[in-house]
Design a protein around this motif. Sequence first.
Motif, PDB file in Angstrom:
ATOM      1  N   VAL A 254      -4.772  -1.965   5.585  1.00  0.00           N
ATOM      2  CA  VAL A 254      -4.707  -1.121   4.382  1.00  0.00           C
ATOM      3  C   VAL A 254      -4.994   0.332   4.747  1.00  0.00           C
ATOM      4  O   VAL A 254      -4.294   1.248   4.293  1.00  0.00           O
ATOM      5  CB  VAL A 254      -5.701  -1.628   3.305  1.00  0.00           C
ATOM      6  CG1 VAL A 254      -5.833  -0.617   2.160  1.00  0.00           C
ATOM      7  CG2 VAL A 254      -5.257  -2.988   2.773  1.00  0.00           C
ATOM      8  N   LEU A 255      -5.983   0.557   5.606  1.00  0.00           N
ATOM      9  CA  LEU A 255      -6.326   1.941   5.934  1.00  0.00           C
ATOM     10  C   LEU A 255      -5.240   2.602   6.794  1.00  0.00           C
ATOM     11  O   LEU A 255      -4.918   3.776   6.585  1.00  0.00           O
ATOM     12  CB  LEU A 255      -7.698   2.018   6.625  1.00  0.00           C
ATOM     13  CG  LEU A 255      -8.178   3.431   6.976  1.00  0.00           C
ATOM     14  CD1 LEU A 255      -8.109   4.388   5.781  1.00  0.00           C
ATOM     15  CD2 LEU A 255      -9.602   3.396   7.529  1.00  0.00           C
TER      16      LEU A 255
ATOM     17  N   VAL B   4       0.842  -1.204   0.000  1.00  0.00           N
ATOM     18  CA  VAL B   4       0.000   0.000   0.000  1.00  0.00           C
ATOM     19  C   VAL B   4       0.877   1.254   0.000  1.00  0.00           C
ATOM     20  O   VAL B   4       0.576   2.238  -0.677  1.00  0.00           O
ATOM     21  CB  VAL B   4      -0.935   0.016   1.233  1.00  0.00           C
ATOM     22  CG1 VAL B   4      -1.657   1.359   1.360  1.00  0.00           C
ATOM     23  CG2 VAL B   4      -1.939  -1.129   1.162  1.00  0.00           C
TER      24      VAL B   4
ATOM     25  N   ALA C 189      -2.462   3.445   4.409  1.00  0.00           N
ATOM     26  CA  ALA C 189      -2.856   4.569   3.560  1.00  0.00           C
ATOM     27  C   ALA C 189      -2.839   5.866   4.365  1.00  0.00           C
ATOM     28  O   ALA C 189      -2.337   6.902   3.901  1.00  0.00           O
ATOM     29  CB  ALA C 189      -4.250   4.319   2.977  1.00  0.00           C
ATOM     30  N   ALA C 190      -3.367   5.817   5.584  1.00  0.00           N
ATOM     31  CA  ALA C 190      -3.444   7.030   6.411  1.00  0.00           C
ATOM     32  C   ALA C 190      -2.049   7.563   6.724  1.00  0.00           C
ATOM     33  O   ALA C 190      -1.835   8.784   6.740  1.00  0.00           O
ATOM     34  CB  ALA C 190      -4.211   6.740   7.700  1.00  0.00           C
TER      35      ALA C 190
ATOM     36  N   CYS D 246       0.495   7.273   4.796  1.00  0.00           N
ATOM     37  CA  CYS D 246       0.979   7.921   3.578  1.00  0.00           C
ATOM     38  C   CYS D 246       0.464   9.360   3.508  1.00  0.00           C
ATOM     39  O   CYS D 246       1.073  10.207   2.858  1.00  0.00           O
ATOM     40  CB  CYS D 246       0.564   7.124   2.347  1.00  0.00           C
ATOM     41  SG  CYS D 246       1.487   5.569   2.241  1.00  0.00           S
TER      42      CYS D 246
END
Lengths: 179, 193
Positions: free
Chosen positions: A137-138, A108, A141-142, A144
């Motif tokens: 995944v979240l 991710v 992503a967060a 990032c």
Amino acid sequence: MAHIKLLNEELPGIVGLLNYRPETAAPLLVLAETLLRGPSNLTSGEREIIAASVSYWNQCHFCHTSHAAAAAAHLKSGIGLIDDIKAGLPETEVSDKLRALLHIAHQVQRNGKNVTEDDVAAARELGATDNEIHDTVLIAAAFCMYNRYVDGLGTWAPGPNEAYTEMGERMAHVGYGKS
Amino acid sequence: MPHINLPQEFPGIRSLFMFRPETAAPLNALVQTMLHNPHPTLSAGERELIATYVSRLNVCKYCCNIHGAIAQHHLDNNAELVRQVLANPETAPISDKLKALLKIAAKVQSGGKKVTEGDVAFARAEGATDIEIHDTVLIAAAFCMYNRYVDGLATWQPDDAALYDKMGEQRAREGYLTAPFKVNRTEEVSSGG
């Protein structure tokens, strides 16, 4: 010095940015609190390891060191964990499931599309549930987002690991957006 | 097919919001604050263009299409303007300040540390304020999250331009906090799509 004139230039990393713009600080803090300390099948220590690993891959010193210190506080491991996360956790006992989830997080970090069906199947085989895959995944992503926010505005960060011990304790045991 | 078991009637991030309401609340509050709520100087259309452009750079079909449609509805339904910004901001008919902010957004997309003092000084010389620079960096950073979230779980991302237009019109008018409408996928499934 940060790229913009912050209200309090002594506040490091994201702390100075949250203080600068309370309107966006509110949901950013609720998100961190929910992702890292809210109800989840993953422990807070595991979730902070994911956050700290992604931040290291994004080379965000402030987020990496502070979230690794939070993981250390949850796991009562001592701050040696900070450098062990950088090295891919050779010295820390973590489950194979968490290692599979960290692989997904790394995919991710590069781009969402890099996550393959095989990556997900491998995590599932080691016991990962839909909720755990979702949260991994979240979180990846967060971070990032948080990493780019902190570095994109050129904020300052304390250098040595020791400077993050107290911050990590607070993040782990008091929480985000709470004082 | 999505990597996890998501409700089928909702595309992209909306299926993830249904799957995990606890995280949906702050994610939706953040996008509402960044893109829809009143801003001292940047219009909703300008902010949506930043979100759309970053989503294009991340090659996230759903986010790029939906935010492009929302931008269009904020900008007098000017689809051509959105297309020009996505093709090349430098030659698009937008302000020099927005061009400079889009440059910063592109730097953020490739990595936060890529933003230089020169990039910021250039935006300032074109009239950008500190809040505009702050918000541009945060919008770009946030779409590096939303895009990865939507793609990382392999959500359903339709190709139907009319559907994005309908959803974009709704979001431009109502903001992000109202209920999404369900998409009937029977037709798509039966046609093998």
